[in-house]
Enzyme design. Structure first.
Site, mmCIF file in Angstrom:
data_model
loop_
_atom_site.group_PDB
_atom_site.id
_atom_site.type_symbol
_atom_site.label_atom_id
_atom_site.label_comp_id
_atom_site.label_asym_id
_atom_site.label_seq_id
_atom_site.Cartn_x
_atom_site.Cartn_y
_atom_site.Cartn_z
ATOM 1 N NE ARG A 41 2.160 1.495 14.318
ATOM 2 C CZ ARG A 41 1.771 0.996 13.151
ATOM 3 N NH1 ARG A 41 1.587 1.807 12.118
ATOM 4 N NH2 ARG A 41 1.564 -0.286 13.018
ATOM 5 C CG ASP A 139 5.976 1.557 0.858
ATOM 6 O OD1 ASP A 139 5.461 0.436 0.846
ATOM 7 O OD2 ASP A 139 5.681 2.438 1.701
HETATM 8 C C1 LIG Z 1 0.924 -4.058 4.728
HETATM 9 S S1 LIG Z 1 2.145 -3.415 3.656
HETATM 10 C C2 LIG Z 1 1.944 -4.482 2.244
HETATM 11 C C3 LIG Z 1 3.264 -4.818 1.600
HETATM 12 C C4 LIG Z 1 3.178 -5.794 0.410
HETATM 13 N N1 LIG Z 1 2.489 -5.199 -0.713
HETATM 14 C C5 LIG Z 1 2.520 -7.074 0.819
HETATM 15 O O1 LIG Z 1 1.392 -7.346 0.397
HETATM 16 O O2 LIG Z 1 3.122 -7.832 1.589
HETATM 17 C C6 LIG Z 1 1.375 -1.872 3.120
HETATM 18 C C7 LIG Z 1 2.362 -0.889 2.515
HETATM 19 O O3 LIG Z 1 1.632 0.172 1.900
HETATM 20 C C8 LIG Z 1 2.374 1.344 2.035
HETATM 21 N N2 LIG Z 1 1.508 2.527 1.806
HETATM 22 C C9 LIG Z 1 0.540 3.029 2.608
HETATM 23 N N3 LIG Z 1 0.010 4.138 2.073
HETATM 24 C C10 LIG Z 1 0.655 4.343 0.889
HETATM 25 C C11 LIG Z 1 0.559 5.340 -0.119
HETATM 26 N N4 LIG Z 1 -0.305 6.361 -0.021
HETATM 27 N N5 LIG Z 1 1.378 5.240 -1.192
HETATM 28 C C12 LIG Z 1 2.262 4.217 -1.302
HETATM 29 N N6 LIG Z 1 2.403 3.251 -0.369
HETATM 30 C C13 LIG Z 1 1.608 3.306 0.716
HETATM 31 C C14 LIG Z 1 2.918 1.250 3.453
HETATM 32 O O4 LIG Z 1 4.022 2.104 3.665
HETATM 33 C C15 LIG Z 1 3.266 -0.234 3.540
HETATM 34 O O5 LIG Z 1 4.615 -0.482 3.261
#
Ligand SMILES: C[S@@+](CC[C@H](N)C(=O)[O-])C[C@H]1O[C@@H](n2cnc3c(N)ncnc32)[C@H](O)[C@@H]1O
Length: 271
Positions: A41, A139
């Site tokens: 990545r 996000d």
């Molecule tokens: C696996 S996705 C889940 C998306 C959605 N909530 C779902 O359940 O389908 C996890 C998301 O968390 C976000 N994320 C990770 N760390 C974060 C942070 N510190 N603050 C906000 N978002 C974060 C990532 O960018 C990603 O888009």
């Protein structure tokens, strides 16, 4: 296969440095087995910044006020999501919102590429919930957020909502846009987007909120970070709100403290 330690200087020390930095920037605890994933990545970022090797690249990320920090975080977040993921949550949300006033707000706190907040908005529309009930979606990942805001999905993804919803809530692209569908403007109007990093001290979010969706995100955080974030959710939903967590996120260790489990990974605040 593990990358060779001498490939762009990506040995164990560089990997440990990445783990420390992504924890510091986004609260993400990267497992020791993720070395190959991290390498794959980040190589495009090493190249895009014309860094000679990982050490130079990580110096760049670490530099005070570095613009590379967000690209680094964007590269390492996992954005896996889908429309109506964990579908049992949506009828529970709708029932909860029937009692809420027209000014109610739902926060999708890690919205990835938008499937979650648009699913919430579709559920609200279908249930005839007042159009003044809004969804805020955020996000940390600015690339995911841009895609969410555009609301354009490949047909195979959009079609997972089913034919009726596809017709009602999406516009099918033609010409150069064939094979894509865009969320209709009327639905997009229910949702507003902003960047919020859950581990930064300030969030551009005002309570009280009718509900917070924070699903499949805390799983990447170590327990102390989870606890910090949950403590900050509490005052935002204190007045009768709900917290929706992901299927593998279990906050039962909080039982009797400030959240009570209602079942199906839905929580209500206490105290
Ligand atoms: C696996 S996705 C889940 C998306 C959605 N909530 C779902 O359940 O389908 C996890 C998301 O968390 C976000 N994320 C990770 N760390 C974060 C942070 N510190 N603050 C906000 N978002 C974060 C990532 O960018 C990603 O888009």
């Amino acid at each position: 296969m593990q990358p060779e330690a001498d490939t762009l200087g990506f040995g164990a020390p560089a990997f440990e440095r990445v783990r420390r930095l992504i924890h510091e920037i986004a609260g993400i605890s990267l497992g020791a087995t993720k070395r190959t994933m991290v390498f794959n990545r980040l190589v495009p970022r090493v190249e895009a910044t014309a860094s000679a090797d990982f050490r130079r690249y990580l110096d760049l990320v670490e530099a005070r006020g570095s613009a590379e920090r967000i690209h680094f975080a964007n590269a390492l977040t996992t954005n896996l999501t889908s429309f109506f993921r964990e579908p049992h949550h949506f009828p529970i949300l709708v029932e909860h919102l029937r009692q809420a006033g027209p000014g109610a707000v739902v926060w999708s706190a890690a919205c990835s590429t938008g499937e979650e907040p648009y699913s919430i908005a579709m559920a609200l529309e279908e249930a005839g919930i007042d159009e003044r009930v809004r969804v805020i979606a955020s996000d940390v990942d600015t690339n995911a957020l841009r895609a969410a805001q555009d609301g354009i999905y490949r047909m195979d993804r959009a079609a997972t909502v089913g034919e009726e919803r596809l017709r009602r809530f999406f516009l099918r692209g033609d010409g150069a846009h064939r094979g894509y569908a865009r969320v209709r403007q009327e639905l997009r109007a229910r949702v507003s987007f902003r960047q919020v990093n859950l581990v930064e001290p300030k969030w551009d979010i005002q309570g009280p909120l009718a509900a917070i969706f924070c699903r499949n995100t805390m799983i990447y955080f170590a327990r102390p970070t989870q606890l910090e974030v949950l403590k900050r959710f509490h005052p935002l939903i204190r007045d009768g709100g709900r917290l929706f967590a992901g299927h593998s996120e279990n906050f039962h260790y909080l039982a009797g403290h400030f959240l009570r489990a209602l079942g199906k990974t839905v929580y209500e605040p206490i105290g």
